[in-house]
Design a protein around this motif. Structure first.
Motif, short mmCIF file in Angstrom:
data_model
loop_
_atom_site.label_atom_id
_atom_site.label_comp_id
_atom_site.label_asym_id
_atom_site.label_seq_id
_atom_site.Cartn_x
_atom_site.Cartn_y
_atom_site.Cartn_z
N HIS A 1 -28.19 18.27 2.86
CA HIS A 1 -28.13 18.98 1.58
C HIS A 1 -29.20 18.59 0.57
O HIS A 1 -29.46 19.35 -0.37
N ASN B 1 -32.96 20.03 -4.95
CA ASN B 1 -31.58 19.56 -5.08
C ASN B 1 -31.52 18.07 -4.76
O ASN B 1 -31.07 17.67 -3.70
N LEU C 1 -24.37 26.61 8.35
CA LEU C 1 -24.95 26.78 7.02
C LEU C 1 -25.75 28.07 6.90
O LEU C 1 -25.66 28.79 5.93
#
Length: 474
Positions: free
Chosen positions: A223, A228, A417
């Protein structure tokens, strides 16, 4: 203080009166509280004071000589143990003394090890010899041999060889180590399976203890990106907010479950590959042993790889996504097909050789450098040095193979995902570098490094306790 033992035993033999008196003097020195008995703590302190302490030696000596099972040795038990031990040491000494001249030289040690299929250099045999040589002749006579091994529980050639070399089953979760070697005696008596069980239990406890760090590593690998940024504490916080503290152990069940089949397959495959790579009756060379170990690791990984995919999916799952391991497998099979269980297989396989090769090379280099500069009276560096060498070598191996491990994890997780886009290994690696730079290939490496020392330490401690409980010594 090592001189004390040398003085006490200089003229003794295990079958004469002088020996009895020297045993009495030695016993009195060890019996510090003067209660007529020597327990494990007294023996351990005595060995340390003499400068001949070896890991687990005190417990093994007391266990072997304690006839009435009271947890300590009285003088008769102590004497009987030493006499029996000396007889075994004498037989081993004679088996090494090839020319029967009453002394052992480096060529005789090298020849004896070669007969057992262990290839060592002349430099290494000289180091072994130097650790026992008292008078500087670079030859070891019976007195020198006995003084060196009298209070070491190793009594046959195989056990003494294990004392000379490093061999362990330390598990840090990501390593694909070359399987442990077992002697013919261990294979025939069943000692091998006890060591495998000890290693498996140590690995299970170690993985469970470091599972939160492992989960945050996988979370960051999948992730985290430039856009991010997920820090170590941020990752923990996100996981706890989403699923509570117990969610930090998601995926640990199958991570522990896969230890047993992976260890068993690796061991059996290793034995078969050794036979295939070496001609019948010939000793196996170092490069053949390394190749056999790498192939065995690849075979084990191929067999249990679907469990690796399940571990990644279960580690990354959200609360309520899967009811358990079987539910996860069922849903993957139904939605993505059998191929999904081998996503990331290629980078996983490619990561075996750089990890195992660099780990082994760095370990041996560090250990030999330490021996060359700091070894004084022993060819055994000791537990802390070996753990230090193992930790550094494992870290170097992980640095080399980590980008492949990250790509493997992304591919394992990608189907859940991004179902519309399933990139290949090379295109995924290019995409990560283009988006996040080279450092993007090292997302999650901090928690990965953080878990090495506790994982190795937990594994070692549990392994030693398991060996003691199962009645094996190494």
């Amino acid at each position: 203080m090592y001189q004390t033992l040398r003085t006490l035993l200089s003229n003794a033999r295990c079958w004469d009166a002088d020996s009895e008196r020297s045993y009495q003097d030695l016993f009195e020195r060890l019996d510090t509280n003067k209660d007529g008995k020597v327990d494990v703590a007294e023996l351990r302190e005595g060995l340390k004071a003499m400068g001949i302490f070896r890991q687990g030696a005190a417990q093994k000596i007391v266990s072997s000589g304690d006839q009435n099972k009271d947890g300590c040795l009285d003088f008769n038990e102590f004497t009987k143990y030493l006499k029996e031990h000396e007889k075994k040491l004498w037989l081993t000494f004679k088996s090494l003394d090839k020319n029967d001249d009453g002394r052992i030289d480096s060529s005789e040690i090298q020849q004896s090890l070669a007969e057992l299929g262990i290839d060592v250099s002349r430099e290494d045999t000289l180091k072994i010899l130097q650790s026992m040589d008292i008078d500087g002749t670079m030859m070891v006579d019976w007195n020198e041999w006995r003084e060196h091994f009298l209070l070491c529980p190793a009594h046959n050639l195989e056990e003494i060889i294990r004392y000379w070399k490093h061999s362990s089953v330390l598990d840090i979760g990501d390593s694909i180590a070359i399987p442990d070697e077992f002697t013919e005696e261990e294979k025939s008596t069943g000692g091998w399976w006890k060591q495998l069980v000890a290693g498996a239990v140590a690995g299970a406890v170690s993985r469970t203890g470091t599972a939160p760090l492992d989960r945050v590593k996988v979370f960051m690998q999948v992730h985290s990106s430039k856009a991010n940024q997920i820090s170590l504490l941020g990752g923990f916080k996100q996981m706890i907010v989403e699923g509570g503290v117990t969610s930090l152990w998601r995926g640990n069940g199958i991570n522990v479950l896969k230890i047993a089949p992976e260890t068993a397959i690796k061991f059996m495959a290793y034995e078969q590959y050794k036979r295939l790579l070496s001609s019948e009756g010939a000793k196996i060379e170092t490069h053949q042993r390394f190749l056999a170990g790498s192939l065995a690791g690849a075979t084990a990984q191929t067999a249990i790889y679907p469990m690796e995919v399940l571990k990644t999916r279960l580690t990354l799952r959200k609360t309520g996504q899967y009811a358990g391991m079987f539910d996860c497998a069922k849903k993957i099979l139904r939605k993505e097909g059998v191929k999904a269980f081998y996503k990331g297989y290629v980078p996983n396989l490619l990561g075996i050789l750089p990890y195992a090769g660099i780990d082994l090379a760095v370990y041996e280099t560090l250990k030999n450098t330490w021996l060359a500069h700091y070894a004084t009276d022993s060819a055994n560096p000791g537990v802390l040095v070996l753990l230090g060498c193992g930790t550094i070598s494992s870290t170097c191996g992980q640095l080399a193979s980590y980008p492949l491990a990250l790509v493997r994890t992304r591919m394992q997780a990608q189907a859940s995902l991004e179902p519309s886009n399933q990139p290949s290994m090379s295109s995924l690696m290019k995409k990560i570098v283009a988006k996040d730079g080279v450092f993007g290939l090292y997302r999650g490496i901090l928690p990965n490094f953080m878990k090495v020392i506790p994982a190795v330490s937990i594994s070692y401690v549990v392994y030693e306790y398991m060996k003691s409980g199962l009645g094996i010594s190494k």
